[in-house]
Design an enzyme around this catalytic site. Sequence first.
Site, PDB file in Angstrom:
ATOM      1  N   ASP A 137       0.855  -1.187   0.000  1.00  0.00           N
ATOM      2  CA  ASP A 137       0.000   0.000   0.000  1.00  0.00           C
ATOM      3  C   ASP A 137       0.892   1.238   0.000  1.00  0.00           C
ATOM      4  OD1 ASP A 137      -1.746   2.061   0.430  1.00  0.00           O
ATOM      5  OD2 ASP A 137      -2.669   1.206   2.224  1.00  0.00           O
ATOM      6  N   ARG A 171      14.694   5.353  -7.557  1.00  0.00           N
ATOM      7  CA  ARG A 171      15.980   5.473  -6.848  1.00  0.00           C
ATOM      8  C   ARG A 171      16.561   4.103  -6.540  1.00  0.00           C
ATOM      9  NH1 ARG A 171      16.825   5.865  -1.139  1.00  0.00           N
ATOM     10  NH2 ARG A 171      18.915   6.662  -0.647  1.00  0.00           N
ATOM     11  N   LYS A 196       1.537  14.086 -11.798  1.00  0.00           N
ATOM     12  CA  LYS A 196       1.997  13.566 -13.088  1.00  0.00           C
ATOM     13  C   LYS A 196       3.002  14.516 -13.746  1.00  0.00           C
ATOM     14  CE  LYS A 196      -0.279   9.720 -12.980  1.00  0.00           C
ATOM     15  NZ  LYS A 196       0.437   8.417 -12.893  1.00  0.00           N
ATOM     16  N   TYR A 211      -3.727  15.675  -8.925  1.00  0.00           N
ATOM     17  CA  TYR A 211      -3.394  14.632  -9.901  1.00  0.00           C
ATOM     18  C   TYR A 211      -2.479  15.190 -10.985  1.00  0.00           C
ATOM     19  CZ  TYR A 211      -3.882  10.975 -13.399  1.00  0.00           C
ATOM     20  OH  TYR A 211      -3.607   9.990 -14.319  1.00  0.00           O
TER      21      TYR A 211
END
Length: 236
Positions: free
Chosen positions: A44, A108, A146, A142
Amino acid sequence: MPNVLVTGSSRGIGAAIRAALEKRGATVIGHASKQSTVSSITADFTDPKAPGQLWDDALAQAGGRIDILINNAGIFEANPLRSDDADWLELWERTMTVNLTASAQLSRFAVQHWREEGRGGRMVHVASRAGHRGDSPWHWHYAASKGGMLAMHKTIARAYAREHIFSYAVAPGFTDTSMAGDYLDSRGGADLLKDIPLGDVATPKEIATIATFCALDAPASMTGAVIDANGASYVR
């Protein structure tokens, strides 16, 4: 064939990507935010520790080698401007955590893994048209998440190309998933298609075709590229 970690692979675009990769012979380590009937590692991403645990579990499942990372998992929830201040901020932070921070953490880990192994690798980021042109007044968070993903992708591509670590991004417009369906309904349904010259939304299979190309076939010189798939509703 390569070992590929695909986040958000239990449904929608992620499930289509997984199917396309497996059809090509890749070994896919899937991920789901909740327990799924499909073989996947559950993590999650609202928990900041989840991406690290997912990476460790995926690496163990893949025998210590992951060749390709596909950052696809994301949430898309309306956040009305008139919401209570605390509620608005909570949803902003949750969206950033899931859509951007988790992708950054996994990217990463992937770069570190490939550099330590002394070999290259690939990542594909499933972003959005919203990262370029913005979204509705209820979806500041949102679009910002993005847009951040696209900026991160370009930075990774520029930083590690000489080490044969390549980064690609896909920016879909509306796609025929349950997430997009809810949005279409909330914004007027079929009337929203008038904004799309093609007159239709993409299918998950179409986006999966692009993501699979980036993961397995795209030439090195394409690193840093963003491939749009939005029915000409945003051209640049």
